[in-house]
Motif scaffolding. Structure first.
Motif, mmCIF file in Angstrom:
data_model
loop_
_atom_site.group_PDB
_atom_site.id
_atom_site.type_symbol
_atom_site.label_atom_id
_atom_site.label_comp_id
_atom_site.label_asym_id
_atom_site.label_seq_id
_atom_site.Cartn_x
_atom_site.Cartn_y
_atom_site.Cartn_z
ATOM 1 N N SER A 47 -84.110 -121.442 48.282
ATOM 2 C CA SER A 47 -85.366 -120.784 47.914
ATOM 3 C C SER A 47 -86.175 -121.664 46.967
ATOM 4 N N TYR A 84 -86.585 -107.027 41.347
ATOM 5 C CA TYR A 84 -85.657 -107.774 42.188
ATOM 6 C C TYR A 84 -84.210 -107.639 41.718
ATOM 7 N N THR A 103 -85.793 -103.062 49.207
ATOM 8 C CA THR A 103 -86.055 -104.503 49.333
ATOM 9 C C THR A 103 -87.285 -104.748 50.196
ATOM 10 N N GLU A 104 -87.388 -104.021 51.309
ATOM 11 C CA GLU A 104 -88.552 -104.179 52.182
ATOM 12 C C GLU A 104 -89.840 -103.815 51.444
ATOM 13 N N LEU A 149 -90.728 -106.609 48.860
ATOM 14 C CA LEU A 149 -91.177 -107.851 49.506
ATOM 15 C C LEU A 149 -92.576 -107.714 50.091
ATOM 16 N N LEU A 182 -92.764 -115.761 49.911
ATOM 17 C CA LEU A 182 -91.409 -115.272 50.150
ATOM 18 C C LEU A 182 -90.373 -116.127 49.432
ATOM 19 N N GLN A 213 -90.185 -114.888 45.938
ATOM 20 C CA GLN A 213 -89.520 -113.586 45.901
ATOM 21 C C GLN A 213 -88.014 -113.746 46.069
ATOM 22 N N ASN A 214 -87.619 -114.617 46.994
ATOM 23 C CA ASN A 214 -86.186 -114.890 47.185
ATOM 24 C C ASN A 214 -85.577 -115.501 45.926
ATOM 25 N N SER A 228 -84.350 -111.926 54.986
ATOM 26 C CA SER A 228 -85.496 -111.652 54.117
ATOM 27 C C SER A 228 -86.810 -111.852 54.880
ATOM 28 N N LYS A 231 -89.617 -109.008 55.253
ATOM 29 C CA LYS A 231 -90.981 -109.317 54.802
ATOM 30 C C LYS A 231 -91.993 -109.116 55.931
#
Length: 317
Positions: A66, A91, A199-200, A203, A210, A213-214, A263, A267
């Motif tokens: 990431s 997160y 999580t969805e 994101l 992304l 975010q990861n 992920s 996303k």
């Protein structure tokens, strides 16, 4: 003119759809190969490495990828303007929920046998769908609800086909579950669905790359799993990398890729798509177990194949 525009739009969408299909197929392959590969590492029926060490390294690998992706995209400057307690704190929730569920799986073994858990854990499809519609405000058609019901049925049939219904002399009631066990498995399924839906939502609602975010998510993942590893005494029983082989490193790479690709699904797709990936992976698991481990497939194996194919058709038609 409209017809020409529509054709152009359709042609432009075709490569995107092909990439999406390839992504899903890769995810199914990685997800389905996990258990057979772990079985191949066993020595005298036991894995020679620390599972908690493996999980820490998987989270750390996802964190490194990431960060590298963030550097490559040139979005590192975004990090300075995005780091705040309100931005980063959400997160931590998925990491806590997944860590809690991982420990809950071990704890509930005292209240049920593994086969009963395997069958009942398919209820997480139902819990995820209910939370998906209630928390994210998404509506599903009747045919889509039927499709999800078929996924549950496919999971139960797949689990059923692997059960040993002949009790041994040492344990005349190998299949068992207590009322506490039933309650715990329902909690497990609820938390599994909640973690996926939450999580969805995070994101998709935060307008951040992304990769960034990861990065936030896996910082917490590394910290929580490392703390769990140290508190369980995993480092005292054996060395952190003791028992690691090329195959174990392949498993780590595969699971790191699985998390990163999932992920992307959360996303740009939906948590429901994730359920279809997991369910389809059962079939890959069965085929690889047959090809690599010599496990005999029963006629029941064909029934889940039909159910999953039917579910995909009903949901995405």
């Amino acid at each position: 003119m409209i017809a020409v525009d529509n054709v152009g739009s359709s042609e432009a969408e075709a490569p995107r759809r092909r990439r999406w299909v390839l992504l899903l197929l890769l995810l199914v392959l990685i997800y389905g190969s996990h258990a057979p590969l772990i079985s191949l590492t066993k020595v005298d029926g036991h894995v020679p490495f620390s599972p908690s060490s493996c999980v820490v390294l998987i989270e750390f690998a996802k964190l490194l990828v990431s960060f590298a992706s963030l550097l490559a995209s040139g979005n590192l400057s975004t990090l300075k303007g995005s780091v705040s307690v309100m931005t980063v704190a959400p997160y931590a929730v998925p990491a806590v929920l997944y860590a809690f569920n991982n420990n809950l799986v071990v704890f509930m073994q005292a209240y049920m046998d593994p086969s009963s858990f395997q069958v009942l854990s398919n209820l997480k499809i139902v819990s995820t769908a209910l939370l998906y519609t209630s928390c994210l405000g998404k509506r599903l058609r009747r045919g889509q609800w039927i499709a999800l019901g078929l996924l549950v049925a496919a999971g139960v049939c797949h689990s059923y086909s692997g059960l040993d219904w002949e009790p041994s002399e040492e344990d005349e009631s190998r299949l068992h579950i207590t009322s506490w066990g039933l309650l715990l498995v329902l909690v497990y399924c609820f938390i599994s669905g909640l973690a996926a839906v939450y999580t969805e939502r995070v994101l998709k609602t935060q307008r951040l790359p992304l990769s960034l975010q990861n990065l936030f998510m896996y910082i917490f993942g590394v910290a929580i799993n490392l703390a769990s590893h140290l508190s369980s005494g995993g480092g005292e029983r054996q060395g952190f990398l003791e028992g690691f082989s090329a195959l174990v490193w392949l498993i780590i790479a595969g699971q790191a890729a699985n998390g990163l690709l999932m992920s992307v699904i959360m996303k740009h797709g939906t948590g429901i798509t994730r359920l279809f990936v997991i369910s389809s992976a059962m079939l890959v698991n069965g085929v690889l177990s047959w090809g690599l481990l010599g496990i005999q497939l029963t006629p029941y194996f064909l029934f889940p194949v039909v159910l999953i194919g039917w579910a995909v058709y009903l949901y995405y038609r």
